[in-house]
Design an enzyme around this catalytic site. Structure first.
Site, PDB file in Angstrom:
ATOM      1  N   GLN A 142      -1.067  -7.472 -28.634  1.00 13.93           N
ATOM      2  CA  GLN A 142      -2.142  -8.460 -28.601  1.00 13.93           C
ATOM      3  C   GLN A 142      -2.737  -8.733 -29.978  1.00 13.93           C
ATOM      4  O   GLN A 142      -3.401  -9.757 -30.183  1.00 13.93           O
ATOM      5  CB  GLN A 142      -3.245  -8.012 -27.642  1.00 13.93           C
ATOM      6  N   CYS A 148      -6.433  -8.516 -23.816  1.00 15.37           N
ATOM      7  CA  CYS A 148      -5.782  -7.592 -22.892  1.00 15.37           C
ATOM      8  C   CYS A 148      -5.825  -8.104 -21.459  1.00 15.37           C
ATOM      9  O   CYS A 148      -4.879  -7.926 -20.691  1.00 15.37           O
ATOM     10  CB  CYS A 148      -6.417  -6.210 -22.990  1.00 15.37           C
ATOM     11  N   HIS A 286     -10.892  -2.038 -21.080  1.00 17.84           N
ATOM     12  CA  HIS A 286      -9.561  -2.493 -21.460  1.00 17.84           C
ATOM     13  C   HIS A 286      -8.751  -2.764 -20.190  1.00 17.84           C
ATOM     14  O   HIS A 286      -8.911  -2.061 -19.184  1.00 17.84           O
ATOM     15  CB  HIS A 286      -8.886  -1.405 -22.301  1.00 17.84           C
ATOM     16  N   ASN A 306       0.823  -1.034 -21.699  1.00 20.45           N
ATOM     17  CA  ASN A 306      -0.257  -1.474 -22.564  1.00 20.45           C
ATOM     18  C   ASN A 306       0.168  -2.725 -23.332  1.00 20.45           C
ATOM     19  O   ASN A 306       1.323  -3.158 -23.255  1.00 20.45           O
ATOM     20  CB  ASN A 306      -0.647  -0.352 -23.529  1.00 20.45           C
TER      21      ASN A 306
END
Length: 338
Positions: A142, A148, A286, A306
């Protein structure tokens, strides 16, 4: 005696010089690896000190890991020249916890009774990894954009497209960043996955190829409905689901988006192993994609995708211990249906 002390002093100075030389070389290699450059010598020196402090913290943790006192290992990565405060400000969304509590989202939260039929332990697979089915696309980075939420939403929908329609595409995160402000997402300043689903339900979404990621929000939305690859029928948001039900949900539905707390150094520098940190609290900041798990009991772990690139964690993934609501993983789950 004086000569002996002098010799010891010389050896000590030589050792320190050699140590500094090694550190300088490691610093140079690290900067080259991550394309780091600074405006002047003073900033370079300051960032080197921060990097060295982080390196020492990582080494101290790993000493405990190698002694069997921790279940996961840490490693230096692209975040190494940031203080803890800088990292939190740049890569976590402190407003996410409160946003997820808003009552004006006009959502009808799924009734947990709907999951009872798949909660029976005998019906829940002991292991699920949707990567093995090809339902999970490559890990992305990102960058310095709090996007996110968009990556997590895209990841959950990519899983549905693969599972339900045999469509294997990377969806446009940039499309979500630029265009979902109508639904209270804030571009590179944070948002929530289910608000991205609201946008996609109404308008659709392009592929990453037709609307590529830029790690910044454009001044306007460039969405082209003729290039849209899908909309969604509906989406679900589940608050404070039990971990057994969460496993059942992942087994039945596929990859889902979840919110976690990621502000700790242990999260920032996670490298491998099963993450288990008593300080990882439940105030989520997150969004990630939950792509599977191992073990129905608390002795297993979750598999998390992630959006910090492949140099973080296990090629961009984390294994997180089950059964402890680690980092608030059960706080808010969402996924689309197509």
């Amino acid at each position: 005696m004086i000569i002996s002390l002098f010799v010891m002093w010389i050896l000590s100075v030589m050792s320190m010089a050699l140590s500094n030389s090694i550190v300088d070389e490691q610093w140079k290699i690290w900067k080259q690896a991550y394309g780091k450059s600074y405006r002047d010598v003073e900033e370079d020196r300051a960032r080197r000190e921060i990097w060295l402090e982080n390196l020492e913290k990582i080494a101290a943790h790993n000493a405990q890991y190698h002694q069997g006192n921790s279940t996961y290992e840490m490693a230096m990565n692209e975040f190494g020249d940031l203080t803890s405060t800088e990292f939190v400000e740049l890569f976590t969304d402190s407003a996410m916890y409160e946003m997820a509590n808003y009552t004006d989202d006009a959502l009808s939260d799924i009734e947990l009774e709907e999951l009872e039929e798949i909660e029976e332990v005998s019906r829940i697979p002991k292991e699920v990894d949707w990567r093995q089915m090809g339902y999970v696309r490559d890990v992305k980075n990102q960058g310095s954009c709090l996007s996110c939420y968009a990556f997590a939403a895209a990841g959950a929908l990519e899983g549905q497209l693969a599972k339900k329609r045999n469509q294997y595409v990377d969806l446009s995160v940039q499309n979500i960043i630029d265009c979902s402000n109508e639904f209270k997402n804030y571009g590179c300043n944070g948002g929530l996955p289910y608000r991205a689903f609201k946008y996609i339900k109404k308008y659709g979404i392009e592929t990453d190829q037709s609307y590529p990621y830029q790690a910044k929000r454009n001044d306007r939305c460039f969405f082209n409905s003729f290039k849209s690859v899908t909309t969604i029928k509906e989406f679900k948001r589940i608050k404070n689901i039990g971990e057994k039900k969460l496993a059942a949900l992942v087994a039945r539905v596929g990859p889902v988006s979840v919110l976690v707390y990621s502000s700790l150094n242990s999260w920032r520098f996670y490298k491998s192993g099963i993450f288990d940190d008593v300080d990882c609290n439940k105030r989520v900041d997150h969004a990630v994609v939950l792509v599977g798990y191992v073990g129905v009991s608390s002795r297993g772990y979750w598999i998390i995708k992630n959006s910090w690139g492949k140099s973080w964690g296990e090629e961009g993934y984390m294994r997180m211990i089950k059964g402890k609501n680690m980092c608030g993983i059960k706080y808010c789950v969402s996924y689309p249906t197509i």
